[in-house]
Design an enzyme around this catalytic site. Structure first.
Site, PDB file in Angstrom:
ATOM      1  N   HIS A 189     -11.977-150.416  17.868  1.00  0.00           N
ATOM      2  CA  HIS A 189     -10.833-151.124  17.303  1.00  0.00           C
ATOM      3  C   HIS A 189     -10.170-151.917  18.422  1.00  0.00           C
ATOM      4  CE1 HIS A 189      -7.903-152.087  14.343  1.00  0.00           C
ATOM      5  NE2 HIS A 189      -6.910-151.477  14.960  1.00  0.00           N
ATOM      6  N   HIS A 203      -2.395-155.797  16.474  1.00  0.00           N
ATOM      7  CA  HIS A 203      -3.802-155.668  16.067  1.00  0.00           C
ATOM      8  C   HIS A 203      -3.938-155.882  14.571  1.00  0.00           C
ATOM      9  CE1 HIS A 203      -3.195-151.230  14.955  1.00  0.00           C
ATOM     10  NE2 HIS A 203      -2.102-151.542  15.610  1.00  0.00           N
ATOM     11  N   CYS A 226     -10.836-157.078  13.447  1.00  0.00           N
ATOM     12  CA  CYS A 226      -9.875-156.859  14.528  1.00  0.00           C
ATOM     13  C   CYS A 226     -10.304-157.508  15.839  1.00  0.00           C
ATOM     14  CB  CYS A 226      -9.637-155.357  14.725  1.00  0.00           C
ATOM     15  SG  CYS A 226     -11.120-154.395  15.133  1.00  0.00           S
TER      16      CYS A 226
END
Length: 255
Positions: free
Chosen positions: A31, A43, A155
């Site tokens: 991530h 994010h 992301c």
């Protein structure tokens, strides 16, 4: 010091504008986000249980990269983010979700790029100055980054756009995500190469497969591919809103 085998860094080494990431679920997926200072990360998340969002059984196998777990008490800093999605701001601890901290590298050499066998850790593309990176990240936090799509708008794509301002403008290829490109390159090396029939030895087959994997990865990198353009964040958001408006206009009403 960030080395060839690991981009791991300490929290006190972070600088505003850094592109950071944390591996999830035994290194299956990472991530990504932009560190903006004061222990805060911007994010892009799809929401609990939907971070991957492939539309397959993987969605049930790979859990969310969301910064909060509904079964845990809300973070005293971030509050309850268990139902948050889109571009969000979280404290560093919520972003890491118990994982280690890694720094995504820019302007690496082709040799260094290929030495990093796993995609989604570096790029040949140069980064813009921190002030530009922070401006894009803050602007997208307020205005969004479009709909989450694992193949074209995830992301890592958000973080790379914030760092470079580069957007893929064709509809036939994946986005900027290096980790997704590495998965596709691996699949191509295994099943799509006619060269695998030109060698019968294990060593030769391995060499051919590695070669195809490396070539596929490097030609997919945002720093060398040609289907990209640099777009100001204000124009990007305006274009995205225009597309949504046109889609809504073209959708017939159902009685």
């Amino acid at each position: 010091m960030v080395g060839v085998l690991s981009n791991k860094i300490q929290k006190d080494e972070l600088k505003p504008g850094d592109h950071i990431y944390s591996w999830r679920h035994s290194y299956i997926y990472a991530h990504h986000g932009i560190y903006v200072g004061n222990g805060t990360v911007i994010h892009f998340t799809r929401g609990p249980g939907q971070e991957i969002g492939t539309g397959t059984v993987l969605d049930r196998f790979i859990f969310s990269s969301s910064p909060s777990d509904p079964s845990k008490p809300p973070c005293p800093i971030c509050g309850d983010q268990s139902k948050s999605d889109g571009v969000i701001s979280s404290c560093l601890e919520c972003f890491l979700y118990g994982g280690e901290l890694y720094l995504f590298q820019y302007s690496v050499s082709p040799a260094m790029f290929l030495a990093k066998a796993r995609g989604g850790t570096c790029t040949l593309a140069p980064s813009d100055p921190p002030e530009d990176v922070l401006h894009r990240a803050e602007y997208l936090l307020q205005n969004g980054f479009g709909a989450y799509n694992i193949f074209k708008n995830n992301c890592e794509d958000l973080a790379i756009y914030c760092k470079t301002g580069l957007i893929v403008f064709t509809n036939i290829s994946v986005g900027r995500s290096g980790q997704l490109a590495s998965y596709l390159a691996a699949a191509s090396a295994v099943v799509s190469s006619p060269l695998r029939f030109l060698t019968t030895g294990f060593a030769g087959l391995t060499a051919v497969g590695c070669g195809i994997y490396c070539i596929s990865r490097i030609v997919s990198d945002i720093g060398v591919r040609r289907d990209v353009m640099k777009i100001p964040v204000e124009r990007l958001v305006t274009h995205s809103r225009s597309d949504k408006s046109e889609a809504a206009t073209e959708t017939p009403n159902e009685d």
